[in-house]
Enzyme design. Structure first.
Site, short mmCIF file in Angstrom:
data_model
loop_
_atom_site.label_atom_id
_atom_site.label_comp_id
_atom_site.label_asym_id
_atom_site.label_seq_id
_atom_site.Cartn_x
_atom_site.Cartn_y
_atom_site.Cartn_z
N TRP A 157 0.68 -1.37 0.06
CA TRP A 157 -0.08 0.06 -0.05
C TRP A 157 0.97 1.25 -0.03
O TRP A 157 0.37 2.34 -0.21
CB TRP A 157 -1.00 0.04 1.29
CG TRP A 157 -0.18 -0.22 2.51
CD1 TRP A 157 -0.15 -1.69 3.17
CD2 TRP A 157 0.90 0.58 3.28
NE1 TRP A 157 0.54 -1.36 4.28
CE2 TRP A 157 1.17 -0.19 4.38
CE3 TRP A 157 1.09 1.76 3.29
CZ2 TRP A 157 1.77 0.40 5.41
CZ3 TRP A 157 1.73 2.56 4.02
CH2 TRP A 157 2.28 1.80 5.12
N ASN A 158 2.27 1.18 0.17
CA ASN A 158 2.78 2.51 0.55
C ASN A 158 3.29 3.04 -0.78
O ASN A 158 3.41 4.50 -0.83
CB ASN A 158 4.08 2.16 1.33
CG ASN A 158 5.20 1.32 0.66
OD1 ASN A 158 4.88 0.51 -0.20
ND2 ASN A 158 6.49 1.43 1.18
N LYS B 288 -2.35 -9.02 -7.26
CA LYS B 288 -3.01 -8.85 -6.03
C LYS B 288 -2.48 -7.53 -5.13
O LYS B 288 -1.20 -7.70 -4.58
CB LYS B 288 -2.83 -9.94 -5.18
CG LYS B 288 -3.92 -10.11 -3.94
CD LYS B 288 -3.36 -10.52 -2.64
CE LYS B 288 -2.75 -9.73 -1.88
NZ LYS B 288 -3.35 -8.43 -1.30
N ALA C 154 -2.42 -4.37 -2.54
CA ALA C 154 -2.98 -4.27 -0.94
C ALA C 154 -4.36 -4.01 -0.90
O ALA C 154 -4.76 -2.83 -1.72
CB ALA C 154 -1.94 -3.31 -0.34
N GLY D 13 6.79 -6.12 0.12
CA GLY D 13 6.06 -6.20 1.21
C GLY D 13 6.98 -6.41 2.54
O GLY D 13 8.02 -6.00 2.49
N SER D 14 6.25 -6.92 3.63
CA SER D 14 7.23 -7.19 4.97
C SER D 14 8.05 -8.50 4.75
O SER D 14 7.75 -9.36 3.89
CB SER D 14 6.14 -7.44 6.02
OG SER D 14 5.48 -8.63 5.88
N GLU E 230 11.17 -8.01 -2.51
CA GLU E 230 11.57 -6.68 -2.11
C GLU E 230 11.23 -6.53 -0.63
O GLU E 230 9.70 -6.25 -0.47
CB GLU E 230 10.82 -5.33 -2.98
CG GLU E 230 11.45 -5.74 -4.54
CD GLU E 230 12.90 -5.12 -4.68
OE1 GLU E 230 13.45 -4.72 -3.71
OE2 GLU E 230 13.51 -5.45 -5.88
N LEU E 231 11.79 -6.58 0.24
CA LEU E 231 11.23 -6.64 1.83
C LEU E 231 11.63 -5.52 2.33
O LEU E 231 11.91 -4.43 1.93
CB LEU E 231 11.67 -7.88 2.24
CG LEU E 231 11.28 -9.21 1.58
CD1 LEU E 231 12.04 -10.45 2.27
CD2 LEU E 231 10.17 -9.22 1.04
N CYS F 295 10.13 1.59 2.31
CA CYS F 295 11.19 0.40 2.76
C CYS F 295 12.74 1.08 2.67
O CYS F 295 13.40 0.55 3.34
CB CYS F 295 11.04 -0.84 2.07
SG CYS F 295 11.00 -0.40 0.20
N GLU G 239 12.49 -1.77 11.69
CA GLU G 239 11.82 -1.00 10.80
C GLU G 239 10.58 -0.03 11.50
O GLU G 239 9.83 -0.43 11.98
CB GLU G 239 11.13 -1.61 9.62
CG GLU G 239 11.17 -0.84 8.49
CD GLU G 239 10.92 -1.51 7.10
OE1 GLU G 239 10.24 -2.74 7.38
OE2 GLU G 239 10.72 -1.27 6.14
P1 ADP Z 1 2.15 -4.62 5.58
O1 ADP Z 1 2.26 -5.19 6.86
O2 ADP Z 1 3.21 -3.32 5.45
O3 ADP Z 1 0.97 -4.53 5.06
P2 ADP Z 1 2.42 -6.92 4.03
O4 ADP Z 1 3.67 -7.74 3.72
O5 ADP Z 1 1.58 -7.61 5.00
O6 ADP Z 1 3.30 -5.68 4.67
O7 ADP Z 1 1.60 -6.60 2.77
C1 ADP Z 1 2.24 -6.61 1.37
C2 ADP Z 1 1.46 -7.14 0.57
O8 ADP Z 1 1.30 -8.72 0.84
C3 ADP Z 1 -0.21 -6.91 0.64
O9 ADP Z 1 -0.79 -6.77 -0.72
C4 ADP Z 1 -0.70 -7.96 1.56
O10 ADP Z 1 -2.02 -7.93 1.15
C5 ADP Z 1 0.08 -9.13 1.02
N1 ADP Z 1 0.07 -10.22 1.80
C6 ADP Z 1 -0.22 -10.37 3.21
N2 ADP Z 1 -0.09 -11.25 3.74
C7 ADP Z 1 -0.15 -12.32 2.79
C8 ADP Z 1 -0.03 -13.89 2.49
N3 ADP Z 1 -0.15 -14.54 3.42
N4 ADP Z 1 -0.23 -14.06 1.15
C9 ADP Z 1 -0.15 -13.38 0.14
N5 ADP Z 1 -0.02 -12.06 0.22
C10 ADP Z 1 0.09 -11.55 1.63
#
Ligand code: ADP
Length: 483
Positions: free
Chosen positions: A154-155, A178, A180, A231-232, A253-254, A287, A386
């Site tokens: 989402w950022n 997919k 956020a 993402g995370s 990209e974490l 990030c 972070e």
């Molecule tokens: P944040 O904590 O910054 O939202 P996330 O890693 O949770 O970071 O989210 C980044 C992306 O990963 C979003 O599109 C989120 O919906 C997706 N996501 C989170 N959990 C899962 C999962 N178990 N499988 C697939 N995608 C996921």
């Protein structure tokens, strides 16, 4: 003014917009006001499976299309995006909260990936290798890997999508995206742009909805050959573990924990301006944002004075209003994390130079004041985890060696920055920093033409540049026996 379609569906499969099969929807909020913007489809495993099937069906034709034709469509998408920067920027601010100026900047950046990869589509070269066996011919044929499952955060609701889909489509892959669920509207706009640009049915598919279920569809379906994720670190590790079963190609990209080193020979005004830009843009939610600043002891007092004045001048508020520098954090978890890092730091002796509280303004959203901290020790959370918010700790160092050691003392390895006017130091420190990206008197490494990406627990794979294509290409060796 409503800038987005109120009947937004969010699922785009095989060239058709539709609801989730379950009929479920999810509310999208404005993080500034906490008011409902709209609802989008809450897709699940079945919706994702349909999208994967569509992408799989579309792959043979798209991958065989001449690069020139693929290039033209991507270039048209670039043009359509650039023609609509104002409206797309506004949608981005509405769903994400960042100041409009930053949002428009992101849209232009997002478009630049489409432009760059429309050009790069024509330059995916193979190799001819002289053979050791006489008479033989051997060559390396680059081919698109297949169906790509892309998961974006989402950022940067727009540019993270084009940074992945640009190279994937240029290479001849088909995609299921997919985004956020905090920011699906920018993704929907991108799907509409691709549709308008003439992308054939099924080449790009979008599924808004349940992360776990859509992720599971990507992970368990053999038709998906590649997963690209931003993402995370936690979710990235999960995706890598789970994709092992089918040995899918993965790029990640974490998270990061970027240090800034300010050496005594730096231009302090530049260092302060760019530290500010690195830490506080997007309210600290990138990030590659600076998470910690190390200043050489001899200039600490002067530098913190200059920086403090600048931080105090930052305006918090609604990103749609002129003159606002910092919008809300994306949700309550965001402000809680900043508060937690702040409490932990002050409990361990940190001093608040400015800010230090949630912003008590006219909006309901999750705002936090830009905060500068002094009297930092290395055991504080803010120095190790972070923060993803507008909190900046100022630490000191005595020698270059000490600064490098401190900068590298993290499990992350995404971006690091330093300020110096010394040429020898520029090379020495650039080489010594254990990061995927280093900025010298510069803090914005993400551009279409250069490879963005981390090392260590910040992930692997590059996005941007000709390198960005590699993740979506497999190289086939063809050996021809000579007679
Ligand atoms: P944040 O904590 O910054 O939202 P996330 O890693 O949770 O970071 O989210 C980044 C992306 O990963 C979003 O599109 C989120 O919906 C997706 N996501 C989170 N959990 C899962 C999962 N178990 N499988 C697939 N995608 C996921």
């Amino acid at each position: 003014m409503t800038t987005f379609d109120a009947n937004t569906k969010g699922i785009f499969v095989n060239g058709e917009w539709r609801e989730a099969k379950s009929g479920e929807t999810e509310v999208v909020d404005n993080p500034t006001t906490l008011e409902k913007l709209t609802e989008v489809s809450n897709g699940d495993f079945d919706d994702a499976t349909d999208a994967i099937d569509a992408a799989y069906e579309a792959f043979p034709e798209w991958s065989k299309m001449s690069p020139r034709k693929r290039s033209k469509i991507l270039y048209r998408a670039y043009e359509l995006m650039m023609e609509d920067v104002d409206r797309l920027g506004e949608i981005l601010t509405l769903e994400q909260g960042k100041p409009l100026k930053e949002a428009k900047g992101e849209i232009k950046g997002a478009a630049s990936f489409l432009q760059w990869y429309s050009e790069e589509a024509n330059r995916i070269y193979g190799e001819l290798i002289p053979a050791s066996r006489e008479g033989n011919r051997q060559f390396v044929l680059p081919q698109p890997i297949g169906v790509v499952g892309a998961i974006t955060p989402w950022n940067f609701p727009s540019s993270m999508i084009t940074r992945k889909c640009g190279p994937a489509l240029a290479a001849g892959c088909t995609v299921v995206l997919k985004p956020a669920m905090e920011t699906p509207l920018s993704a929907i706009e991108i799907a509409k742009i691709f549709e308008k640009a003439g992308l054939p049915k099924g080449v790009f598919n979008l599924v808004t909805g349940k992360a776990q279920e859509i992720g599971e569809a990507f992970l368990t379906n053999d038709k998906v050959r590649k997963i690209t994720f931003t993402g995370s670190t936690e979710v990235g590790k999960y995706l890598m573990r789970e994709s092992a079963d089918q040995l899918k190609k993965v790029s990640l990209e974490l998270g990061g924990h970027a240090p800034i080193l300010v050496f005594e020979d730096a231009d302090l005004e530049t260092a302060a301006n760019l530290t500010l830009a690195s830490k506080f843009r997007n309210a600290g939610q990138t990030c590659i944002c600076a998470n910690r600043v190390y200043v050489q002891e001899s200039i600490k007092e002067e530098f913190s004075k200059v920086l403090l004045e600048k931080v105090k001048q930052l305006n918090v508020g609604n990103g749609l209003n002129d003159g606002v520098d910092i919008g809300p954090l994306i949700n309550e978890n965001g402000t809680e994390k900043v508060q937690d890092h702040l409490n932990d730091a002050t409990d361990k002796g940190a001093r608040i130079l400015c800010g230090g509280t949630k912003w008590d303004g006219e909006y309901e959203g999750h705002f936090f004041e830009p905060t500068l901290l002094d009297n930092i020790t290395d055991d504080m959370k803010v120095m190790n985890e972070e923060t993803f918010g507008p909190l900046l700790p100022l630490q000191t160092f005595k020698t270059e060696e000490e600064a490098i050691k401190a900068a590298n003392n993290t499990k992350y390895g995404l971006a690091a920055y330093f300020f110096t006017e010394n040429l020898d130091r520029t090379f020495r420190v650039s080489e010594a920093l254990e990061y995927g990206m280093v900025g010298v008197n510069e803090v914005f490494p993400s551009v279409a033409e250069a490879p963005f990406g981390g090392i260590k627990q910040s992930g692997f794979g590059k996005e941007g540049g000709h390198h960005g294509i590699d993740d979506f290409v497999v190289k086939k060796l063809v050996t021809i026996s000579g007679k």
